[in-house]
Write an enzyme that holds these catalytic residues in place. Sequence first.
Site, PDB file in Angstrom:
ATOM      1  N   ALA A  87     103.693  31.702  24.847  1.00  9.69           N
ATOM      2  CA  ALA A  87     102.631  30.683  24.740  1.00  9.69           C
ATOM      3  C   ALA A  87     102.845  29.392  25.471  1.00  9.69           C
ATOM      4  O   ALA A  87     104.023  29.303  25.936  1.00  9.69           O
ATOM      5  CB  ALA A  87     102.287  30.397  23.221  1.00  9.69           C
ATOM      6  N   LYS A  88     101.851  28.493  25.608  1.00 15.18           N
ATOM      7  CA  LYS A  88     102.078  27.116  25.923  1.00 15.18           C
ATOM      8  C   LYS A  88     101.164  26.226  25.647  1.00 15.18           C
ATOM      9  O   LYS A  88      99.830  26.622  25.157  1.00 15.18           O
ATOM     10  CB  LYS A  88     102.139  27.285  27.432  1.00 15.18           C
ATOM     11  CG  LYS A  88     103.106  25.966  28.055  1.00 15.18           C
ATOM     12  CD  LYS A  88     104.457  26.387  27.911  1.00 15.18           C
ATOM     13  CE  LYS A  88     105.456  25.454  28.686  1.00 15.18           C
ATOM     14  NZ  LYS A  88     106.737  25.795  29.012  1.00 15.18           N
ATOM     15  N   GLY A  89     101.477  24.855  25.412  1.00 22.04           N
ATOM     16  CA  GLY A  89     100.465  24.232  24.995  1.00 22.04           C
ATOM     17  C   GLY A  89     100.632  22.791  25.735  1.00 22.04           C
ATOM     18  O   GLY A  89     101.629  22.421  26.273  1.00 22.04           O
TER      19      GLY A  89
END
Length: 402
Positions: A87-89
Amino acid sequence: MEAAPLEDHVRLILSQPKNEVIVNFPVRMDDGSYELFTGYRIQHNNIKGPYKGGIRYHHEVTLEEVKALAALMTYKCALLNVPFGGAKGGIRMTPESYSQTELERITRRFTHDLGNNIGPEYDIPAPDVGTNSQTMVWMMDTYMNTHNANDKNAQRGIVTGKTLNSGGSVGREKATGQGVVYCIQEWADEHGFRLDGATYTLQGFGNVGSHTAQILSRLGAVMVAVEDHTGTLYNPEGIYPRKLVDHVEVHGGVAGYPGARAIRSDEFWEVECDICIPAALELQVTEEVASKLKARVVVEAANGPTTLGGERVLAERGIEVIPDMMANAGGVVVSYFEWIQNKRSESWQLQEVDSRLHFMMKNAYREMRAFARAHDVDNRTAALAVAIQRINVMYVERGVFP
């Protein structure tokens, strides 16, 4: 990818993230005005375990960038055999433009609006560009106070990269830099290369770059050039990392450091060295830069610092690349250790953290190199192939429900 046979349905699944969360939220500034922010959380794949990846605050954050970085996390975790997905944000903003109290309100509102899209058994953020352990503590506290109060302390693992006082792990702050150095040591052992007296250049002197430099210094390696957003320095006799850290803490960047002379940014890539370490942002080693480099190996401490054209030129010139998904994986490995410690209510000693990290980095590096030699491919292809094979096997075994 011919090097790693992949089932058609697995290729289809991996081609897009599972979830794309976009939140727009207002935050009150110190002067009483309001500003609207856009935050992203991209969850690429969780076949191996909970989603895992950093949160970045940077003015160039885009949906496509975060999607690419989330996919990279999926493959990085698979390569290192960490039981997490990718994931990444991030929030598109310039953190330096905001006060500490404004950053806290931005972080808490972002966490609140993400709601149940994150969780200690579902999606676990970590620090990235423009964020740090304090950011993670704000996220943790907000999450703990907006979810089931009876399980409050069981939720400490909602984020990793926290301060030690709030449930972080010793060794986490230096973990990415430590992992970079473990990879350099493996490369040196493989090539019969002596690190004591070796020279290196370093682009980026933030968390990753500064720790990489300090650890390499203890091994006898000499930093001859360094660059960050404030300037570029050169000293063929060596730049002492510890003194440079003290300078940066006071002045906010490497510019003005008295132990080296300033040079132009384009001259940085022409400095002769044994090891070049890009530890800043993406797309730095272009074709033009790759044609100038005078190094034996490029070690990607940053995410995606080499363009496709740059990689081709490096290959033509015989300059080896240790790819980002291998070189900078130390952060997610020690994040995993922190998560385990939170779940077990344990606190490991630094020696144990470093020993476990070394074991996992060494194994992954040697698997990558063995694949590269067996299939006559470059390291990036080999790293990706090893990761994809693991994911492919899991999908074949488990099938696709329903």
